[in-house]
Each structure stands twice: as structure tokens, then as C-alpha cells.
Design a protein around this motif. Structure first.
Motif, PDB file in Angstrom:
ATOM      1  N   ALA A   1       5.361   4.131 -12.758  1.00  0.00           N
ATOM      2  CA  ALA A   1       4.276   4.611 -11.899  1.00  0.00           C
ATOM      3  C   ALA A   1       3.588   3.448 -11.178  1.00  0.00           C
ATOM      4  O   ALA A   1       3.274   3.542  -9.984  1.00  0.00           O
ATOM      5  N   VAL A   2       3.352   2.355 -11.897  1.00  0.00           N
ATOM      6  CA  VAL A   2       2.720   1.191 -11.271  1.00  0.00           C
ATOM      7  C   VAL A   2       3.600   0.639 -10.153  1.00  0.00           C
ATOM      8  O   VAL A   2       3.127   0.371  -9.033  1.00  0.00           O
ATOM      9  N   VAL A   3       4.902   0.485 -10.428  1.00  0.00           N
ATOM     10  CA  VAL A   3       5.815  -0.073  -9.426  1.00  0.00           C
ATOM     11  C   VAL A   3       5.878   0.821  -8.193  1.00  0.00           C
ATOM     12  O   VAL A   3       5.793   0.354  -7.043  1.00  0.00           O
ATOM     13  N   LEU A   4       6.021   2.129  -8.397  1.00  0.00           N
ATOM     14  CA  LEU A   4       6.166   3.046  -7.267  1.00  0.00           C
ATOM     15  C   LEU A   4       4.874   3.171  -6.461  1.00  0.00           C
ATOM     16  O   LEU A   4       4.899   3.191  -5.220  1.00  0.00           O
ATOM     17  N   LEU A   5       3.739   3.243  -7.142  1.00  0.00           N
ATOM     18  CA  LEU A   5       2.470   3.381  -6.421  1.00  0.00           C
ATOM     19  C   LEU A   5       2.142   2.114  -5.632  1.00  0.00           C
ATOM     20  O   LEU A   5       1.726   2.197  -4.465  1.00  0.00           O
ATOM     21  N   VAL A   6       2.331   0.967  -6.255  1.00  0.00           N
ATOM     22  CA  VAL A   6       2.055  -0.287  -5.545  1.00  0.00           C
ATOM     23  C   VAL A   6       2.998  -0.439  -4.355  1.00  0.00           C
ATOM     24  O   VAL A   6       2.581  -0.800  -3.245  1.00  0.00           O
ATOM     25  N   GLY A   7       4.275  -0.135  -4.546  1.00  0.00           N
ATOM     26  CA  GLY A   7       5.231  -0.243  -3.451  1.00  0.00           C
ATOM     27  C   GLY A   7       4.936   0.731  -2.325  1.00  0.00           C
ATOM     28  O   GLY A   7       4.998   0.371  -1.139  1.00  0.00           O
ATOM     29  N   GLY A   8       4.597   1.973  -2.673  1.00  0.00           N
ATOM     30  CA  GLY A   8       4.290   2.957  -1.639  1.00  0.00           C
ATOM     31  C   GLY A   8       3.044   2.621  -0.850  1.00  0.00           C
ATOM     32  O   GLY A   8       3.022   2.738   0.385  1.00  0.00           O
ATOM     33  N   VAL A   9       2.000   2.182  -1.528  1.00  0.00           N
ATOM     34  CA  VAL A   9       0.765   1.808  -0.828  1.00  0.00           C
ATOM     35  C   VAL A   9       0.995   0.578   0.042  1.00  0.00           C
ATOM     36  O   VAL A   9       0.471   0.486   1.158  1.00  0.00           O
ATOM     37  N   ALA A  10       1.786  -0.374  -0.449  1.00  0.00           N
ATOM     38  CA  ALA A  10       2.065  -1.582   0.344  1.00  0.00           C
ATOM     39  C   ALA A  10       2.835  -1.232   1.613  1.00  0.00           C
ATOM     40  O   ALA A  10       2.541  -1.764   2.704  1.00  0.00           O
ATOM     41  N   LEU A  11       3.806  -0.334   1.531  1.00  0.00           N
ATOM     42  CA  LEU A  11       4.542   0.077   2.721  1.00  0.00           C
ATOM     43  C   LEU A  11       3.637   0.834   3.690  1.00  0.00           C
ATOM     44  O   LEU A  11       3.725   0.657   4.913  1.00  0.00           O
ATOM     45  N   GLY A  12       2.778   1.679   3.154  1.00  0.00           N
ATOM     46  CA  GLY A  12       1.851   2.396   4.024  1.00  0.00           C
ATOM     47  C   GLY A  12       0.861   1.481   4.713  1.00  0.00           C
ATOM     48  O   GLY A  12       0.423   1.749   5.851  1.00  0.00           O
ATOM     49  N   TYR A  13       0.505   0.387   4.048  1.00  0.00           N
ATOM     50  CA  TYR A  13      -0.443  -0.562   4.650  1.00  0.00           C
ATOM     51  C   TYR A  13       0.139  -1.212   5.895  1.00  0.00           C
ATOM     52  O   TYR A  13      -0.610  -1.619   6.798  1.00  0.00           O
ATOM     53  N   LEU A  14       1.472  -1.280   5.982  1.00  0.00           N
ATOM     54  CA  LEU A  14       2.088  -1.924   7.142  1.00  0.00           C
ATOM     55  C   LEU A  14       1.839  -1.158   8.435  1.00  0.00           C
ATOM     56  O   LEU A  14       1.859  -1.746   9.519  1.00  0.00           O
ATOM     57  N   VAL A  15       1.620   0.145   8.328  1.00  0.00           N
ATOM     58  CA  VAL A  15       1.467   0.953   9.540  1.00  0.00           C
ATOM     59  C   VAL A  15       0.124   1.683   9.579  1.00  0.00           C
ATOM     60  O   VAL A  15      -0.338   2.085  10.652  1.00  0.00           O
ATOM     61  N   GLY A  16      -0.508   1.869   8.442  1.00  0.00           N
ATOM     62  CA  GLY A  16      -1.789   2.567   8.423  1.00  0.00           C
ATOM     63  C   GLY A  16      -2.903   1.718   9.024  1.00  0.00           C
ATOM     64  O   GLY A  16      -2.785   0.503   9.170  1.00  0.00           O
ATOM     65  N   VAL A  17      -3.979   2.391   9.379  1.00  0.00           N
ATOM     66  CA  VAL A  17      -5.140   1.711   9.970  1.00  0.00           C
ATOM     67  C   VAL A  17      -6.328   1.930   9.041  1.00  0.00           C
ATOM     68  O   VAL A  17      -6.890   3.021   8.971  1.00  0.00           O
ATOM     69  N   ASP A  18      -6.687   0.895   8.297  1.00  0.00           N
ATOM     70  CA  ASP A  18      -7.839   0.980   7.399  1.00  0.00           C
ATOM     71  C   ASP A  18      -8.967   0.056   7.837  1.00  0.00           C
ATOM     72  O   ASP A  18      -9.927  -0.136   7.103  1.00  0.00           O
ATOM     73  N   ASP A  19      -8.844  -0.509   9.019  1.00  0.00           N
ATOM     74  CA  ASP A  19      -9.876  -1.390   9.566  1.00  0.00           C
ATOM     75  C   ASP A  19     -10.320  -0.831  10.913  1.00  0.00           C
ATOM     76  O   ASP A  19      -9.588  -0.923  11.906  1.00  0.00           O
ATOM     77  N   PRO A  20     -11.496  -0.218  10.985  1.00  0.00           N
ATOM     78  CA  PRO A  20     -11.927   0.397  12.250  1.00  0.00           C
ATOM     79  C   PRO A  20     -12.199  -0.612  13.361  1.00  0.00           C
ATOM     80  O   PRO A  20     -12.306  -0.224  14.535  1.00  0.00           O
ATOM     81  N   THR A  21     -12.312  -1.895  13.031  1.00  0.00           N
ATOM     82  CA  THR A  21     -12.571  -2.904  14.062  1.00  0.00           C
ATOM     83  C   THR A  21     -11.287  -3.388  14.739  1.00  0.00           C
ATOM     84  O   THR A  21     -11.348  -4.230  15.638  1.00  0.00           O
ATOM     85  N   MET A  22     -10.122  -2.866  14.314  1.00  0.00           N
ATOM     86  CA  MET A  22      -8.858  -3.267  14.926  1.00  0.00           C
ATOM     87  C   MET A  22      -8.841  -2.843  16.393  1.00  0.00           C
ATOM     88  O   MET A  22      -9.312  -1.757  16.754  1.00  0.00           O
ATOM     89  N   SER A  23      -8.313  -3.687  17.250  1.00  0.00           N
ATOM     90  CA  SER A  23      -8.305  -3.389  18.686  1.00  0.00           C
ATOM     91  C   SER A  23      -7.348  -2.247  19.006  1.00  0.00           C
ATOM     92  O   SER A  23      -6.417  -1.955  18.248  1.00  0.00           O
ATOM     93  N   ASP A  24      -7.577  -1.607  20.158  1.00  0.00           N
ATOM     94  CA  ASP A  24      -6.709  -0.502  20.563  1.00  0.00           C
ATOM     95  C   ASP A  24      -5.273  -0.962  20.731  1.00  0.00           C
ATOM     96  O   ASP A  24      -4.337  -0.257  20.352  1.00  0.00           O
ATOM     97  N   ALA A  25      -5.084  -2.144  21.305  1.00  0.00           N
ATOM     98  CA  ALA A  25      -3.718  -2.644  21.526  1.00  0.00           C
ATOM     99  C   ALA A  25      -2.993  -2.859  20.202  1.00  0.00           C
ATOM    100  O   ALA A  25      -1.801  -2.530  20.071  1.00  0.00           O
TER     101      ALA A  25
END
Length: 247
Positions: A17-41
Motif C-alpha cells: 500500500a505504501v509503495v503504490l500510494l506513494v508511486g501513484g501520488v508522485a505520478l499525479g504530481y507530475l501533471v496535477g496543479v496544486d499551486d494556484p500561483t502557477m502561471s497560465d503558460a
């Protein structure tokens, strides 16, 4: 399957569970937007990147598999806590707490990656502000799900401490992890990291927990042999026929 083997498999499910959850969240972080100050571009570049879109396609199944493994671990942990506490009803909160965390985590990841999935379609025009709102909604839900982790840790710590199965330093450390998880919305990634470490420690302890051996059935009684020199039961005794003839 005997109980000891089932609990060992549940412990390994906690590690998975630890391996899969950490891996899944890390992959999602590559494309997700969790910083509202990120520029539109930058937001549009993340959504339209083929490699990041592929990561978005792998992340949700990995997170779902990690949640399933966590539920498997929670069932084994509950069985051990039931035995330690003699059937304390508080142990019944273990599985629902894990389910609360899993449900909110999957929902949060899905919201965060929804725009990336939609970007695969040529008919979708991403709005950076909408992407920001969905990303923040997903982050809030996922961090709120850490409340379930806090309940899981607190219940486990209380029962093991009452059973004198946990040293004092481990008790206070576990309670600190529970407090961090309950306030996970403000602690951010710190609570997630500490829960992952606690889960690895709990899985290791579950693997090292002695399990009672299955009861051995008593041996079947040996058939009694007739006494030496005694006639068989179906053979008439000597003289019986003569006595019957006299009658």
C-alpha cells in the motif's frame, strides 16, 4: 488458509500500500496543479505534455490499488487488535477509517487529474483558472482524508498500549503521528510522510507478532481388542447350544 498466514499476507499488503500510494501520488504530481500561483503558460504546458498525460493515466489505478491493499492490511490489523483487546468494540473503527482515507484520496486525485484526461481530446480547451480550482479541490479532499489515517493510528496505539504491547516512546510517537494526520489539511505533506513511515512500522510489527498455533485435534481412540482367550462376541460360549437343547 490458517490465521497466521493470513495476517502475514495482510502485513505485506500494508507494505505494498505504501509503495503504490506513494508511486501513484508522485505520478499525479507530475501533471496535477496544486499551486494556484502557477502561471497560465505553465499550466497549459503541463496539460498538453504527452509524457505527463501518460503519467496521469497510470496514477489513478495505482492509487486505487494502494487503497485496496490498505484495506487488506486494515482487516489483518483489526484481527490482531481484537485478540489483544479481548474484543474491544473500538477495534471496529480500523477498517472504516482506512476506507475514509481511501475514498477521499481517490476522489481528490481524480479531481486533480481530470483536466489532464480531458486534454487528450482535441475538442477540449483548458481554462487555467478551472484547472487551478479543480487542483485545489483535489488537494483539500486528499488532505482531509488524512483524518481517517489519524483515527487508524490513534485506535491502534490505544489498544496496543492497554495491552502493554507498545513501549512508551513508540506510544508517544504514534500519538504525534495521529495528531499530525488529524490536522493534515494544515500540515501538508508532513502528515502524509509520517503516516507512510508509521504504516511501514506497523506492517513490520505485524510480521513479527507471534501468532497462536492452530489447535491440534486429539488423537482418535484406538479400537479395543478382545481379551486374549475370550471368545468373539458373535460366537456362542461353550455349552450354550447344549443348554438351549435341554430347554
Amino acid at each position: 488458509m490458517d490465521e497466521s498466514r493470513a495476517i502475514r499476507m495482510a502485513a505485506w499488503a500494508g507494505v505494498a500500500a505504501v509503495v503504490l500510494l506513494v508511486g501513484g501520488v508522485a505520478l499525479g504530481y507530475l501533471v496535477g496543479v496544486d499551486d494556484p500561483t502557477m502561471s497560465d503558460a505553465d499550466i497549459l504546458a503541463r496539460l498538453n505534455n504527452d509524457a505527463r498525460q501518460a503519467a496521469a493515466g497510470i496514477a489513478p489505478p495505482m492509487v486505487a490499488a494502494g487503497v485496496a491493499a490498505l484495506l487488506w492490511f486494515a482487516t489483518g490489523l483489526r484481527r490482531v487488535l481484537d485478540r489483544l483487546s479481548g474484543g474491544d468494540p473500538l477495534a471496529h473503527a480500523i477498517v472504516p477509517a482506512a476506507a475514509l482515507f481511501g475514498g477521499l484520496t481517490i476522489t481528490g486525485v481524480s479531481l486533480d487529474l481530470g483536466s489532464a484526461f480531458a486534454a487528450w481530446s482535441t475538442e477540449f480547451t483548458a481554462d487555467p483558472n478551472t484547472v487551478r480550482a479543480l487542483g485545489m479541490a483535489g488537494q483539500v479532499l486528499a488532505l482531509t482524508g488524512l483524518i481517517g489515517c489519524g483515527i487508524l493510528v490513534a485506535v491502534t496505539t490505544r489498544i496496543t498500549r492497554q495491552a502493554a504491547a507498545l513501549p512508551t516512546w513508540a506510544t508517544w510517537t504514534s500519538y504525534a503521528v495521529a495528531v499530525l494526520c488529524l490536522s493534515g489539511f494544515w500540515s501538508g505533506g508532513i502528515a502524509s510522510a509520517t503516516f507512510a513511515l508509521w504504516l511501514l512500522g506497523a506492517a513490520t510489527a505485524l510480521l513479527r507478532t507471534p501468532h497462536p498455533a492452530p489447535p491440534v485435534p486429539p488423537p482418535a481412540p484406538a479400537p479395543t481388542a478382545p481379551a486374549q482367550g475370550a471368545p468373539p462376541s458373535d460366537t456362542p460360549a461353550p455349552g450354550a447350544e447344549r443348554s438351549e437343547g435341554r430347554g
